[in-house]
Design an enzyme around this catalytic site. Structure first.
Site, PDB file in Angstrom:
ATOM      1  CE  LYS A 156      -3.880   2.076   2.568  1.00 36.16           C
ATOM      2  NZ  LYS A 156      -4.799   1.957   3.723  1.00 36.16           N
TER       3      LYS A 156
ATOM      4  CB  SER B 187      -8.146   3.999   2.624  1.00 35.21           C
ATOM      5  OG  SER B 187      -7.330   3.335   3.563  1.00 35.21           O
TER       6      SER B 187
ATOM      7  CB  SER C   6      -8.637   1.302   5.550  1.00 39.30           C
ATOM      8  OG  SER C   6      -9.290   2.501   5.293  1.00 39.30           O
TER       9      SER C   6
HETATM   10  N1  GLN Z   1     -13.302   4.860   5.835  1.00 38.31           N
HETATM   11  C1  GLN Z   1     -12.760   5.361   7.067  1.00 38.31           C
HETATM   12  C2  GLN Z   1     -12.329   6.800   6.917  1.00 38.31           C
HETATM   13  O1  GLN Z   1     -12.537   7.319   5.885  1.00 38.31           O
HETATM   14  C3  GLN Z   1     -11.603   4.501   7.506  1.00 38.31           C
HETATM   15  C4  GLN Z   1     -10.387   4.733   6.724  1.00 38.31           C
HETATM   16  C5  GLN Z   1      -9.237   3.893   7.205  1.00 38.31           C
HETATM   17  O2  GLN Z   1      -9.421   2.928   7.926  1.00 38.31           O
HETATM   18  N2  GLN Z   1      -8.052   4.337   6.845  1.00 38.31           N
HETATM   19  O3  GLN Z   1     -11.839   7.388   7.808  1.00 38.31           O
END
Ligand code: GLN
Length: 493
Positions: free
Chosen positions: A78, A158, A182
């Site tokens: 990532k 994400s 995410s």
């Molecule tokens: N979807 C959540 C956010 O937008 C979690 C994102 C994540 O876990 N990095 O904050």
């Protein structure tokens, strides 16, 4: 020879050791698959030369009988993990051109164990999002499609690049991070397995920070065993991260397929949402049956503060983000836009470098931390966080070993379908996952089957702190019972 990209990480490992193929062949097969799959936009940076050099080194070691635990296995990283000498963008314009001169601890441990890096994977900008649509470099397209429909589907976020690359066989496994879901939500959306370990299990050092008290690294993999193999290399104490915990790392693979007889599984009534789709309800009930059949005992539990988790998360996470992202000022890394004076330069750089969702989070964060609002928002959210954690502690004290919930309130949606008018619509995706980060607990998602539209659905198991082994054994029981899901034909190649 069969297509080497179809192998699981475990099978590839065993095949290399048995000399059925070489690391170079395995790596070349993946490089070719990546080249054909650019329409998915999963990789932001491809590093084929580095991969082939690492694979040649692995072949030499394997020939000497000196293979390390992940010797010669090609992985995707990532693009939130700093990689020495390889651009790292966090999918943001503000980091364009940034080349770290150090390696994140977690990716470094994968290379220590012999893994091969294929490249850097797309994500939501600074990991803020649930669909990979906030990436400054365009959305990732899921390899999945709805039945009879060729609309482009989101892979979740994400870690959307990680999930899409694993599902489309563009790597054997991928690193990901999870601040509010995410790892788990993209795994659910793509029929893959993702685990967010206990806070402190993996080092955060060298991973671009979003919300430091919630961020945690973990793998996305094709099955439970592969996730267990990867986590063993990723986890461990790191003196460079003051929140990493000094506990031995178990051999998680041993828990895969282990008996779950007598394990007590809590079913939290508060996760039954008003208006929740029949399909998600049915999947959850099915999950209960699978675990019962495997010998687990099912108990109803209550986690009364659940409904406050999402609003509290969307205060705590932006607050920490606004503080962490203060460092992108045009002086130290990446983009710089000149201004009339230094303040003008900061403002121009940040306005040009951050996308809309990141700017929104910074503004919310600055607001909830400002004098006058701090007590009303930030302090209250922290108190709610304590109550959420206590809810889980009470359940665990009553003997519950793990908690079963749906992973997401719906299957994946099409690109552009959600959140453009109202960002809260997107935030609601995280309703089942954020509690786990707020409480610092481990959570795993494994596929449960397909929705009526043909897209995957996942089940989540939440465990006691540092009891990832229990999660691997339970998730493998679900994996064994659930119908095998076949990826659609590679329409992108
Ligand atoms: N979807 C959540 C956010 O937008 C979690 C994102 C994540 O876990 N990095 O904050």
């Amino acid at each position: 020879m069969t297509d080497l990209t179809r192998l699981t990480l475990a099978d590839a490992r065993d095949g290399l050791r048995a000399k059925r193929f070489t690391a170079t062949e395995l790596t070349k097969a993946h490089i070719a698959a990546i080249e054909k799959a650019r329409a998915l936009n999963a990789y932001l940076v491809e590093t084929p030369e580095l991969a082939l050099a690492a694979a040649a080194d692995s072949d030499a070691r394997l020939a000497r009988g000196e293979g390390r635990p992940l010797e010669g296995l090609p992985l995707g990283i990532k693009d939130l993990y700093c990689t020495k000498g390889v651009p790292t963008t966090a999918a943001s314009r503000i980091l364009e051109g940034f080349v770290p001169h150090y390696e994140s601890t977690v990716s470094g441990q994968l290379w220590r164990d012999g893994a091969v890096m294929l490249g850097k994977l797309n994500l939501d900008e600074f990991a803020m999002g649930s669909s990979n649509e906030t990436s400054a470099f365009g959305p990732v397209v899921s390899p999945w499609r709805r039945k009879g429909d060729d609309a482009k589907i989101v892979p979740g976020g994400s870690s959307g690049g990680s999930a899409a690359a694993v599902a489309a066989h563009l790597c054997l496994g991928a690193t990901a991070t999870d601040t509010g879901g995410s790892i788990r939500q993209p795994a659910a959306f793509t029929g893959t397995v993702g685990i967010k370990p206990t806070y402190g299990r993996c080092s955060r050092w060298g991973i671009v920070a979003f919300a430091s008290s919630l961020d945690q690294a973990g793998p996305i993999a094709r099955d439970v065993r592969d996730a267990a193999i990867m986590l063993r290399s990723m986890a461990g104490f790191d003196p460079k991260d003051s929140t990493s915990v000094d506990l031995p790392v178990p051999d998680y693979e041993k828990s895969v397929g282990a008996s779950v007889k007598g394990k007590k599984i809590g079913i939290p009534r508060e996760y039954r949402l008003d208006g929740m789709s029949q399909e998600i309800e049915a999947l959850w009930r099915q999950g209960v049956e699978w675990l019962k059949d495997a010998g687990a005992e099912i108990v109803d539990i209550s986690l009364p503060h659940t409904k406050h988790a999402l609003p509290a998360y969307y205060i705590v996470a932006p607050a920490e983000a606004s503080s962490n992202l203060a460092r992108y000022d045009g002086v130290r890394y990446g983009l710089r836009k000149q201004g009339r004076d230094i303040v003008g330069m900061y403002e121009n750089t940040r306005a040009a470098g951050f996308g809309a969702e990141v700017r929104r989070r910074i503004m919310i964060g600055a607001y909830v931390l400002s004098a006058g609002y701090y007590d009303a928002y930030y302090v209250r959210a922290q108190k709610i966080r304590t109550l959420i954690k206590r809810d889980f502690e009470i359940a665990f004290q009553a003997g519950v070993d793990a908690i079963l919930t749906p992973a997401t309130p719906s299957p994946a949606f099409a690109i552009g379908e959600k959140g453009s008018a109202d960002p809260v619509e997107m935030y609601l995706n995280d309703v089942f996952t954020v509690t786990v980060n707020m409480a610092g607990l481990p959570g795993i998602v494994a596929p449960g089957g397909l929705a009526s539209d043909g897209l995957p659905l996942g089940l989540q198991l939440i465990g006691r702190p540092f009891e990832e082994e229990t999660l691997f054994s339970l998730a493998s029981a679900i994996e064994k019972a659930a119908p095998a899901i076949e990826l659609p034909q590679p329409w992108w190649a």
